[in-house]
Design an enzyme around this catalytic site. Structure first.
Site, PDB file in Angstrom:
ATOM      1  N   SER A   1      43.983 -63.793 -62.903  1.00  0.00           N
ATOM      2  CA  SER A   1      45.166 -64.341 -62.300  1.00  0.00           C
ATOM      3  C   SER A   1      46.295 -63.338 -61.627  1.00  0.00           C
ATOM      4  O   SER A   1      46.225 -62.325 -61.807  1.00  0.00           O
ATOM      5  CB  SER A   1      45.910 -64.874 -63.607  1.00  0.00           C
ATOM      6  OG  SER A   1      47.304 -65.405 -63.189  1.00  0.00           O
TER       7      SER A   1
ATOM      8  N   TYR B   1      49.862 -64.099 -71.404  1.00  0.00           N
ATOM      9  CA  TYR B   1      48.876 -64.908 -70.663  1.00  0.00           C
ATOM     10  C   TYR B   1      48.204 -63.857 -69.629  1.00  0.00           C
ATOM     11  O   TYR B   1      47.143 -63.695 -69.587  1.00  0.00           O
ATOM     12  CB  TYR B   1      49.493 -65.983 -69.849  1.00  0.00           C
ATOM     13  CG  TYR B   1      48.741 -66.567 -68.861  1.00  0.00           C
ATOM     14  CD1 TYR B   1      47.452 -67.323 -69.176  1.00  0.00           C
ATOM     15  CD2 TYR B   1      48.937 -66.279 -67.377  1.00  0.00           C
ATOM     16  CE1 TYR B   1      46.505 -67.723 -68.116  1.00  0.00           C
ATOM     17  CE2 TYR B   1      48.214 -66.747 -66.273  1.00  0.00           C
ATOM     18  CZ  TYR B   1      46.814 -67.535 -66.634  1.00  0.00           C
ATOM     19  OH  TYR B   1      45.964 -68.090 -65.577  1.00  0.00           O
TER      20      TYR B   1
END
Ligand SMILES: NC(=O)c1ccc[n+]([C@@H]2O[C@H](COP(=O)([O-])OP(=O)(O)OC[C@H]3O[C@@H](n4cnc5c(N)ncnc54)[C@H](O)[C@@H]3O)[C@@H](O)[C@H]2O)c1
Length: 354
Positions: A147, A172
């Protein structure tokens, strides 16, 4: 440009997170472009967002004869081993993950379970993927989702894979960076060719309801108010879903060369590389929602928009340096934000109206 060294035409492919936004679109693209391939899609159908949207995507995919859907968890070692033993995957695309930055504040365990243990289970299955009796020589390429959040609070733009990403600012992001490190170790130790993809705000029809485009639309439709930080003066890299799946499909066909420490390992940014001002994004959204008939012409957008100052930790601008993808794969994400939002609004009208 790099050579193709992975044949997808008759490949057995595992797509994890296949009921998700990117996984469902990728599966469809692969089956259309390579009708001889077979796909096993696995997804645990969790309720992080409306499960009806995931059901809808599964319905679309199961219309293809070469698609098999398995409802299950990627951290379920017995299930994953069973699938590898049965389907002898040639290529694995790991997209299953707990996404979202804010959700990780209240649900950290979900991130550790899916993103860390789940990915570890996939890596172990790749490591043991061969069968002398049948001649299956194992997974030829593991492609997995990382990401843009790994760039944390970096302020130098565009974000480059050469930049330091050792200071994540969310759990995350930390799990995604961990995936890159785990993939490198498995690639070096067990020769698993692995490519990580740092996605930048993917959007489009049937996208994620927790992301800006869908969330703003839902709020307008419900007569609520959207919150726009830094008064809309920030710039973000939005990448249209068709451009993403085209890029992933190309990348899947080339397993990376060995790096200097002997790991067949590569990480790419995959973004539009063309940042949009948030204010322009919202103006286009308003326009397209009216044109598609989602909202009436006299909808009072100003009354449903609250402009706020910059939030602590926010950065003014982020976007991808995708030059390596351009160099290696001729990647050319060409969908304009206007065309992409137009397609989203048309889908929203049909989906919500059904
Ligand atoms: N969409 C974006 O803009 C974006 C940006 C950066 C990174 N990513 C990453 O790309 C990948 C795909 O994202 P997406 O937007 O399609 O998200 P998504 O949430 O729509 O899809 C992920 C899917 O994985 C499934 N899943 C989650 N945990 C699982 C588990 N333990 N076992 C089996 N299935 C599980 C979910 O049910 C979901 O359907 C994710 O890894 C995400 O972190 C996406």
């Amino acid at each position: 440009m790099v050579d193709k060294n992975v044949d997808l035409n008759h490949a057995s492919i595992l797509v994890t997170g296949s009921s998700g936004f990117i996984g469902s679109n990728l599966s469809k693209k692969l089956m259309t472009k390579f009708p001889g391939c077979t796909i096993v899609g696995i997804d645990n159908m969790n309720d992080y967002y409306d499960v009806r949207l995931k059901d809808w995507r599964v319905e679309e995919l199961t219309q293809y004869p070469q698609f098999t859907f398995v409802k299950g968890d990627i951290a379920d070692e017995a299930l994953i081993n069973e699938l590898f033993a049965k389907y002898h995957f040639d290529v694995v695309v790991n997209l299953a993950a707990q996404a979202g930055v804010r959700y990780s504040i209240d649900h950290p365990e979900t991130y550790m379970h899916s993103n860390v243990m789940g990915f570890y289970t996939i890596l172990e299955a790749c490591r043991h993927s061969y069968d002398e009796n049948s001649g299956w020589d194992g997974v030829k390429h593991l492609v997995y989702a990382s990401s843009s959040s790994v760039y944390g609070g970096n302020t130098k733009v565009p974000f480059s894979t050469e930049d330091q990403v050792d200071t994540p600012v969310s759990l995350y992001a930390a799990t995604k960076k961990s995936n890159e490190l785990m993939a490198h170790a498995y690639s070096k130790l067990y020769g698993i060719p692995a490519t990580g993809l740092r996605f930048f705000s993917v959007y489009g029809p049937a996208g994620r309801p927790d992301m800006a485009l869908f969330k703003f639309t839902d709020l307008f439709v419900e007569g609520k108010t959207i919150e726009v930080y830094n008064y809309g003066h920030c710039r973000r890299d939005f990448t249209y879903i068709d451009d993403i799946v085209e890029g992933v499909t190309r990348i899947m066909q080339h397993s990376p060369d060995e790096n200097p420490v002997g790991a067949k390992y590569k990480v790419y940014n995959i973004g539009h590389a063309h940042p949009e001002e948030l204010l322009d994004f919202i103006t286009i959204l308003e326009d397209e929602l009216v044109k598609a008939g989602v909202l009436p012409e006299d909808y009072d957008f100003a009354a449903h928009t609250k402009y706020l100052p910059m939030q602590p930790g926010d950065v003014y601008e982020n976007y991808a340096d995708s030059s390596e993808l351009v160099k290696d794969f001729g990647y050319d994400p060409s969908t304009t934000i206007r065309d992409g939002i137009h397609a989203f609004a048309a889908w929203y009208k049909t989906y919500m109206g059904k």
